[in-house]
Write a protein that holds these residues in place. Structure first.
Motif, PDB file in Angstrom:
ATOM      1  N   GLU A 247      41.756  61.111  76.528  1.00  0.00           N
ATOM      2  CA  GLU A 247      42.876  61.991  76.906  1.00  0.00           C
ATOM      3  C   GLU A 247      44.088  61.293  77.052  1.00  0.00           C
ATOM      4  N   ILE A 248      43.980  59.944  77.704  1.00  0.00           N
ATOM      5  CA  ILE A 248      45.299  59.175  78.038  1.00  0.00           C
ATOM      6  C   ILE A 248      45.716  58.787  76.388  1.00  0.00           C
ATOM      7  N   TYR A 249      44.965  58.510  75.442  1.00  0.00           N
ATOM      8  CA  TYR A 249      45.529  58.084  74.291  1.00  0.00           C
ATOM      9  C   TYR A 249      46.167  59.122  73.598  1.00  0.00           C
ATOM     10  N   GLU A 250      45.623  60.399  73.684  1.00  0.00           N
ATOM     11  CA  GLU A 250      46.249  61.468  73.034  1.00  0.00           C
ATOM     12  C   GLU A 250      47.704  61.705  74.029  1.00  0.00           C
ATOM     13  N   ARG A 251      47.752  61.529  75.040  1.00  0.00           N
ATOM     14  CA  ARG A 251      48.750  61.896  75.901  1.00  0.00           C
ATOM     15  C   ARG A 251      50.239  60.990  75.502  1.00  0.00           C
ATOM     16  N   LEU A 252      49.708  59.701  75.434  1.00  0.00           N
ATOM     17  CA  LEU A 252      50.637  58.729  75.197  1.00  0.00           C
ATOM     18  C   LEU A 252      51.131  58.728  73.620  1.00  0.00           C
ATOM     19  N   THR A 253      50.255  59.170  72.816  1.00  0.00           N
ATOM     20  CA  THR A 253      50.514  59.537  71.226  1.00  0.00           C
ATOM     21  C   THR A 253      51.427  60.458  71.054  1.00  0.00           C
ATOM     22  N   SER A 254      51.199  61.539  71.863  1.00  0.00           N
ATOM     23  CA  SER A 254      51.970  63.015  71.883  1.00  0.00           C
ATOM     24  C   SER A 254      53.401  62.714  72.519  1.00  0.00           C
ATOM     25  N   GLU A 255      53.545  61.688  73.165  1.00  0.00           N
ATOM     26  CA  GLU A 255      55.107  61.237  73.758  1.00  0.00           C
ATOM     27  C   GLU A 255      55.659  60.245  73.091  1.00  0.00           C
ATOM     28  N   GLY A 256      55.083  59.900  71.997  1.00  0.00           N
ATOM     29  CA  GLY A 256      55.705  58.697  70.818  1.00  0.00           C
ATOM     30  C   GLY A 256      55.441  57.362  71.203  1.00  0.00           C
ATOM     31  N   VAL A 257      54.497  57.095  72.178  1.00  0.00           N
ATOM     32  CA  VAL A 257      54.198  55.767  72.579  1.00  0.00           C
ATOM     33  C   VAL A 257      52.817  55.127  71.814  1.00  0.00           C
ATOM     34  N   TYR A 258      53.066  54.278  70.943  1.00  0.00           N
ATOM     35  CA  TYR A 258      52.230  53.885  70.134  1.00  0.00           C
ATOM     36  C   TYR A 258      50.782  53.387  71.023  1.00  0.00           C
ATOM     37  N   PRO A 271      48.929  50.054  64.292  1.00  0.00           N
ATOM     38  CA  PRO A 271      49.629  48.989  63.949  1.00  0.00           C
ATOM     39  C   PRO A 271      50.876  49.058  65.001  1.00  0.00           C
ATOM     40  N   PHE A 272      51.510  47.844  65.420  1.00  0.00           N
ATOM     41  CA  PHE A 272      52.480  47.743  66.358  1.00  0.00           C
ATOM     42  C   PHE A 272      52.413  48.597  67.524  1.00  0.00           C
ATOM     43  N   ALA A 273      51.138  48.679  68.054  1.00  0.00           N
ATOM     44  CA  ALA A 273      50.739  49.475  69.430  1.00  0.00           C
ATOM     45  C   ALA A 273      51.161  48.386  70.620  1.00  0.00           C
ATOM     46  N   THR A 274      51.853  49.260  71.423  1.00  0.00           N
ATOM     47  CA  THR A 274      52.193  48.371  72.808  1.00  0.00           C
ATOM     48  C   THR A 274      51.147  48.727  73.918  1.00  0.00           C
ATOM     49  N   HIS A 275      50.590  49.937  73.957  1.00  0.00           N
ATOM     50  CA  HIS A 275      49.751  50.388  74.808  1.00  0.00           C
ATOM     51  C   HIS A 275      48.423  50.649  74.596  1.00  0.00           C
ATOM     52  N   SER A 276      47.356  50.552  75.360  1.00  0.00           N
ATOM     53  CA  SER A 276      45.998  50.633  75.024  1.00  0.00           C
ATOM     54  C   SER A 276      45.433  51.700  76.000  1.00  0.00           C
ATOM     55  N   ALA A 277      44.432  52.040  75.454  1.00  0.00           N
ATOM     56  CA  ALA A 277      43.508  53.189  76.684  1.00  0.00           C
ATOM     57  C   ALA A 277      41.963  52.503  76.343  1.00  0.00           C
TER      58      ALA A 277
END
Length: 323
Positions: A247-258, A271-277
């Motif tokens: 859920e946190i992965y999908e929320r951050l991805t939907s807000e444009g956070v890799y 690639p080039f992801a700055t956050h992780s769940a």
């Protein structure tokens, strides 16, 4: 044995006394019968009637009209014929003989009771003796191998050996196996679990800041922590369930956070992801982060999964931790 001997002497004395008393009473009974016989016994017919009455156990006809009375109120005095009984051999027993037989039976019962008591005491003594023998055998099993003098001598010899031999043997081991001893010391220091604050030295060097969010359910604790996570350049979210991490992965991805996703079921590295769940068991301890959110920190007290929260709280390398 003394009780049995005493009972046997009493039985023998009682039998002799009973025999003497029975003979004496029979003699007295015969004398009294001759003296107190009815006046009608002088005639042959009266003698025959008295004999028939004794055999049948009924009162003589000659005694009915002339039976004497006692001094207390005209009570009829019964003679020995009314209290007579028939013995085992068919002879008629007098009242004295009956009393003697009763006394003998009582004495026999008393003697039998004493014999039973002696038998029970003997049985108890035999049982106690068997128990004593059993305890003696058990004691022999635990008998010390050495006496006190031998033990003292052995202790003195052992003390001499410890004082002279052990230091020399320790020096020999230190000279011949110095490298192995040093390896053992390093291994012992690395596997020491008594100092958990020293397990992760890189995390200790980060000078981390721990922020605690407390409150009831649905009070916005996780929301505030996630807001701070979005603002960070590099962040990590760890939770107890795969669904929460997804859920946190999908929320951050939907807000444009890799964002990356690490769970036991799937692993996604963007690639080039700055956050992780991730789930708490898969928290990466070899990466640096600015902000880390550890959800459901109370699970650190769980007996099965609490180790994962302890590992994450102590070992994550970051500047700021929200719990």
């Amino acid at each position: 044995q003394e009780a049995e001997e005493r009972i046997r002497r009493e039985e023998v004395g009682e039998e002799e006394e009973g025999a003497n008393g029975q003979a004496k009473l029979r003699k007295e009974a015969g004398t009294n019968t001759d003296v107190t016989s009815s006046p009608m016994a002088s005639s042959p017919m009266a003698a025959v009637q008295d004999g028939i009455s004794r055999l049948l156990g009924i009162q003589s006809l000659s005694d009915e009209p002339n039976s004497p009375t006692d001094d207390t109120g005209g009570k009829r005095v019964e003679d020995e014929q009314t209290s007579s009984a028939v013995g085992a051999d068919g002879n008629i027993l007098s009242s004295a003989e009956i009393r003697l037989n009763r006394r003998l039976r009582k004495q026999r019962r008393r003697a039998q009771k004493h014999a039973n008591t002696v038998r029970q005491a003997r049985t108890a003594v035999e049982g106690a003796q068997r128990q004593i023998d059993k305890l003696k055998k058990e004691r022999e099993k635990f008998k010390p191998v050495l006496t006190d003098e031998e033990y003292t001598l052995a202790a003195s010899v052992g003390g001499d050996v410890m004082r002279h031999f052990c230091p020399a043997f320790a020096r020999h081991l230190l000279d011949r196996h110095a490298q192995m001893i040093e390896r053992y010391r390093v291994l012992d220091a690395q596997t020491d679990l008594t100092k958990p604050h020293e397990w992760y030295p890189y995390a200790r060097l980060s000078r981390r800041k721990i922020i605690y969010h407390g409150g009831p359910t649905n009070s916005g604790k996780t929301y505030e922590a996630l807001q701070r996570l979005k603002e960070a350049e590099k962040g990590l979210y760890v939770g107890p369930l795969r669904l929460l991490a997804a859920e946190i992965y999908e929320r951050l991805t939907s807000e444009g956070v890799y964002c990356n996703l690490f769970t036991g079921q799937e692993k996604k590295e963007i690639p080039f992801a700055t956050h992780s769940a991730a789930t708490v068991e898969l928290a990466p301890l070899d990466r640096d982060f600015d902000v880390v959110v550890i959800d459901e920190i109370q699970m650190i007290a769980d007996s099965f999964r609490g180790w994962a929260w302890t590992r994450a709280l102590l070992g994550l390398r970051c500047k700021e931790i929200h719990v």
